[in-house]
Design an enzyme around this catalytic site. Structure first.
Site, PDB file in Angstrom:
ATOM      1  N   GLY A  49       0.853  -1.182   0.000  1.00  0.00           N
ATOM      2  CA  GLY A  49       0.000   0.000   0.000  1.00  0.00           C
ATOM      3  C   GLY A  49       0.884   1.225   0.000  1.00  0.00           C
ATOM      4  CD  GLN A  54       3.818   5.554   2.792  1.00  0.00           C
ATOM      5  OE1 GLN A  54       2.775   5.019   2.434  1.00  0.00           O
ATOM      6  NE2 GLN A  54       4.910   4.861   3.055  1.00  0.00           N
ATOM      7  CB  CYS A 103       6.577   1.590   6.766  1.00  0.00           C
ATOM      8  SG  CYS A 103       5.901   3.112   6.089  1.00  0.00           S
ATOM      9  CG  LEU A 104       7.385   1.080   0.476  1.00  0.00           C
ATOM     10  CD1 LEU A 104       6.579   1.470  -0.747  1.00  0.00           C
ATOM     11  CD2 LEU A 104       8.585   0.230   0.076  1.00  0.00           C
ATOM     12  CG  HIS A 145       0.865   0.345   7.555  1.00  0.00           C
ATOM     13  ND1 HIS A 145       1.970  -0.072   8.264  1.00  0.00           N
ATOM     14  CD2 HIS A 145       1.332   1.214   6.614  1.00  0.00           C
ATOM     15  CE1 HIS A 145       3.054   0.530   7.782  1.00  0.00           C
ATOM     16  NE2 HIS A 145       2.688   1.315   6.782  1.00  0.00           N
ATOM     17  CD  GLU A 146      -0.588   1.821   3.188  1.00  0.00           C
ATOM     18  OE1 GLU A 146      -0.265   3.015   3.023  1.00  0.00           O
ATOM     19  OE2 GLU A 146       0.246   0.912   3.285  1.00  0.00           O
ATOM     20  CG  HIS A 149       1.242   6.054   6.107  1.00  0.00           C
ATOM     21  ND1 HIS A 149       2.447   6.497   6.584  1.00  0.00           N
ATOM     22  CD2 HIS A 149       1.457   4.786   5.691  1.00  0.00           C
ATOM     23  CE1 HIS A 149       3.357   5.530   6.469  1.00  0.00           C
ATOM     24  NE2 HIS A 149       2.770   4.477   5.934  1.00  0.00           N
TER      25      HIS A 149
END
Ligand code: ZN
Length: 192
Positions: A49, A54, A103-104, A145-146, A149
């Site tokens: 995702g 981000q 996480c990226l 998680h997304e 953000h």
């Protein structure tokens, strides 16, 4: 346009609360093009995702897709591509599970995070149509998680025990086998 730069922990935009988009904005070439770029960036980086913060845009858009097997998360069942706009979620029931997350925007780190097993998610798709659904298991964890953000929250904020923090190599060497066995049982039980 195309693949965008992913910002990393320490960048203030990751701590901003993303703003909602109007239907007019959502329909515009500027934001439709942005959604395409967000999808392309998620795929290029093997993310499960990606949220707009981000890539430096604090607007309430995130994309989720798991094309199994994902090299970063080989145990995750597939999730067809979805674009969530102006999304919000709430817990369904009180059952939780422990998920090893990465996480990226937090390179080379994994940690155990407690997530709701089931969540109700309300959002608009990229065409502005409303959706209201309940997601479960790892799919529910990915959504939480997304959507975190978009509220300026990173998974490291939610790590219940800092002793679980590990590099990717450490995860592979010391934690992967046990975690994957446990998570495959959960996936078998809830179906996602
Ligand atoms: Zn993330």
């Amino acid at each position: 346009m195309g693949v965008l730069d992913v910002v990393e922990i320490g960048h203030p935009v990751l701590r901003e609360t993303a703003r909602e988009l109007s239907l007019e904005e959502l329909a515009s070439p500027r934001w439709q093009g942005f959604i395409d770029d967000l999808i392309e960036t998620m795929r290029a980086r093997d993310g499960a995702g990606l949220a707009a913060n981000q890539v430096g845009e604090p607007v309430r858009i995130c994309v989720i897709e798991v094309r199994a097997p994902n090299p970063r998360y080989p145990y995750k069942p597939a999730i067809p591509l979805r674009v969530l706009v102006n999304a919000h979620w709430e817990p369904v029931g009180d059952e939780v599970f422990e998920n090893f997350e990465g996480c990226l925007s937090v390179p080379n780190l994994r940690g155990l995070v407690q997530r709701q097993l089931r969540a109700r998610v309300r959002y608009l798709d990229r065409h502005g149509a409303p959706h209201d659904e309940v997601v479960a298991g790892l799919c529910a964890g990915t959504h939480q998680h997304e959507l975190d953000h978009l509220n300026g929250i990173l998974f490291v904020d939610r790590v219940s025990d800092p002793h679980s923090l590990t590099t990717l190599a450490g995860y592979e060497r010391f934690h992967k086998a046990e975690f994957e066995a446990r998570i495959r049982e959960l996936v078998a039980r809830v179906g996602s």
